[in-house]
Design an enzyme around this catalytic site. Sequence first.
Site, PDB file in Angstrom:
ATOM      1  N   TYR A 145       0.827  -1.208   0.000  1.00 57.30           N
ATOM      2  CA  TYR A 145       0.000   0.000   0.000  1.00 57.30           C
ATOM      3  C   TYR A 145       0.860   1.256   0.000  1.00 57.30           C
ATOM      4  CZ  TYR A 145      -3.818   3.161   1.327  1.00 57.30           C
ATOM      5  OH  TYR A 145      -4.744   4.174   1.359  1.00 57.30           O
ATOM      6  N   GLY A 148       3.049   1.355  -2.999  1.00 54.98           N
ATOM      7  CA  GLY A 148       2.129   1.495  -4.129  1.00 54.98           C
ATOM      8  C   GLY A 148       1.706   2.946  -4.304  1.00 54.98           C
ATOM      9  N   LYS A 149       1.301   3.561  -3.218  1.00 58.64           N
ATOM     10  CA  LYS A 149       0.863   4.969  -3.298  1.00 58.64           C
ATOM     11  C   LYS A 149       2.041   5.884  -3.624  1.00 58.64           C
ATOM     12  CE  LYS A 149      -3.636   4.937  -2.368  1.00 58.64           C
ATOM     13  NZ  LYS A 149      -4.634   5.446  -3.320  1.00 58.64           N
ATOM     14  N   ARG A 188     -10.935  -1.992  10.712  1.00 61.04           N
ATOM     15  CA  ARG A 188     -10.335  -0.711  11.074  1.00 61.04           C
ATOM     16  C   ARG A 188     -10.765  -0.341  12.483  1.00 61.04           C
ATOM     17  NH1 ARG A 188      -8.482   2.965   6.342  1.00 61.04           N
ATOM     18  NH2 ARG A 188      -6.760   2.919   7.804  1.00 61.04           N
ATOM     19  N   ASN A 192     -14.377  -1.289  14.359  1.00 61.79           N
ATOM     20  CA  ASN A 192     -14.172  -2.390  15.316  1.00 61.79           C
ATOM     21  C   ASN A 192     -14.640  -1.985  16.706  1.00 61.79           C
ATOM     22  OD1 ASN A 192     -13.009  -4.166  13.544  1.00 61.79           O
ATOM     23  ND2 ASN A 192     -11.084  -4.383  14.660  1.00 61.79           N
ATOM     24  N   PHE A 193     -14.152  -0.837  17.177  1.00 59.11           N
ATOM     25  CA  PHE A 193     -14.500  -0.407  18.540  1.00 59.11           C
ATOM     26  C   PHE A 193     -16.005  -0.152  18.665  1.00 59.11           C
ATOM     27  CE2 PHE A 193     -10.127   1.456  20.089  1.00 59.11           C
ATOM     28  CZ  PHE A 193      -9.547   0.209  19.888  1.00 59.11           C
ATOM     29  N   GLN A 211       0.038   4.161  20.737  1.00 61.46           N
ATOM     30  CA  GLN A 211       0.212   4.688  19.377  1.00 61.46           C
ATOM     31  C   GLN A 211      -0.914   5.696  19.109  1.00 61.46           C
ATOM     32  OE1 GLN A 211      -0.952   1.651  20.152  1.00 61.46           O
ATOM     33  NE2 GLN A 211      -1.985   0.610  18.459  1.00 61.46           N
TER      34      GLN A 211
HETATM   35  N1  UDP Z   1      -6.184  -1.012  16.183  1.00 61.08           N
HETATM   36  C1  UDP Z   1      -6.517  -1.491  17.441  1.00 61.08           C
HETATM   37  N2  UDP Z   1      -7.574  -2.339  17.551  1.00 61.08           N
HETATM   38  C2  UDP Z   1      -8.338  -2.727  16.487  1.00 61.08           C
HETATM   39  C3  UDP Z   1      -7.998  -2.227  15.202  1.00 61.08           C
HETATM   40  C4  UDP Z   1      -6.906  -1.375  15.081  1.00 61.08           C
HETATM   41  O1  UDP Z   1      -5.861  -1.160  18.450  1.00 61.08           O
HETATM   42  O2  UDP Z   1      -9.307  -3.496  16.681  1.00 61.08           O
HETATM   43  C5  UDP Z   1      -5.050  -0.067  16.058  1.00 61.08           C
HETATM   44  C6  UDP Z   1      -4.043  -0.371  14.964  1.00 61.08           C
HETATM   45  O3  UDP Z   1      -3.044  -1.272  15.415  1.00 61.08           O
HETATM   46  C7  UDP Z   1      -3.503   1.021  14.667  1.00 61.08           C
HETATM   47  C8  UDP Z   1      -4.709   1.931  14.878  1.00 61.08           C
HETATM   48  O4  UDP Z   1      -5.607   1.196  15.713  1.00 61.08           O
HETATM   49  O5  UDP Z   1      -2.498   1.371  15.586  1.00 61.08           O
HETATM   50  C9  UDP Z   1      -5.415   2.324  13.587  1.00 61.08           C
HETATM   51  O6  UDP Z   1      -5.649   1.152  12.852  1.00 61.08           O
HETATM   52  P1  UDP Z   1      -6.464   1.100  11.488  1.00 61.08           P
HETATM   53  O7  UDP Z   1      -6.453  -0.309  11.024  1.00 61.08           O
HETATM   54  O8  UDP Z   1      -7.789   1.738  11.661  1.00 61.08           O
HETATM   55  O9  UDP Z   1      -5.671   2.028  10.457  1.00 61.08           O
HETATM   56  P2  UDP Z   1      -4.132   2.427  10.232  1.00 61.08           P
HETATM   57  O10 UDP Z   1      -4.031   3.796  10.813  1.00 61.08           O
HETATM   58  O11 UDP Z   1      -3.230   1.460  10.925  1.00 61.08           O
HETATM   59  O12 UDP Z   1      -3.970   2.405   8.760  1.00 61.08           O
END
Ligand code: UDP
Length: 312
Positions: A145, A148-149, A188, A192-193, A211
């Site tokens: 990704y 690629g971008k 994402r 998810n949350f 993070q």
């Molecule tokens: N993440 C998390 N729990 C989840 C899904 C993602 O803690 O159920 C974390 C993931 O590891 C990252 C951040 O949330 O640090 C954002 O993840 P996402 O997949 O939404 O997009 P990214 O910014 O990594 O492209």
Amino acid sequence: MNVLVTGGAGFLGSWLCEKLVQKKYNVYCLDNLSSGKTTNIDSLRKEKNFEFIRHDIISPFGTEEKFDIIYHLACPAAPFQYQKTPVNTLLTNSAGSLNVLELARKNDCPVFISSTSEVYGDPDIVPTPETHRGYVSPIGIRSCYDEGKRYSEALFKAYERQYGIDTRIVRIFNTYGPKIRGDGMYGRVIPNFIRQVLKNEDITIYGDGNQTRSFCYVEDLIRAFILVGESEIARGEIFNIGNPHEITVNELADTMIEITGAKSKKIHLPLPEDDPKRRCPDINKITQTFGWKPEVSLKEGLQRTIEWIKTN
Ligand code: UDP
């Protein structure tokens, strides 16, 4: 105005199509439906100035139609999905972007691409300005990704230099809102949350949750897309688009619990490989150029997204 939107049935593409249809343009929405969904564009298909074309942009797209502008959004964007078919992700950004640029050349029209904050990889300057060159692994699991971008961006600039094509590049940061795919497989963090808090299930935090990400509400982002797409001043330019409100993943989980009153607990799972530690846009350039800045707060945007996921 005839406008082509590649990836027009996706999360962002369908929002863009909707706004362009409202502006009374003739909108041609091209999508292979690999992650886009027809339900995103069902209401638009009733409009006279909207046409859906099922096509994978990896193959050249032949048409008699004359376009006045092309928005190139087609590409899987959720880490889980783009990593599942990494060859396709790379081809979409190489052959796919090449086909889009050839179409722009034939039509002699401006061409816009939604690139990504992932071109910065794991940046050492945060908030990150457009001038940052990025710290990206060419062989890591995200490379299909982000490299690629980066290739797409390089190809856009090459077409501009060699053929004088009018290109506009935006680098988008994490975006959310209604129509974001809520099915678990796309995984994402925001959908998810939301699914987890709505069922009072454990919230899955990857790693220690320190993070950071910066989340932009989709309508704020689309407003910026159209400004960049339609303003002569954006010709040949690159803009970050995102919300500079940076929060940790832990804080995001706490906000979800606070908004919904859920009884969910936070649990920690392993951090995926190459997960960037911090991500936040420096938006000075787009703010100074257009006066654009995000207007929807995280709480307000989350509430709208939660309502949408509940009813869809
Ligand atoms: N993440 C998390 N729990 C989840 C899904 C993602 O803690 O159920 C974390 C993931 O590891 C990252 C951040 O949330 O640090 C954002 O993840 P996402 O997949 O939404 O997009 P990214 O910014 O990594 O492209």
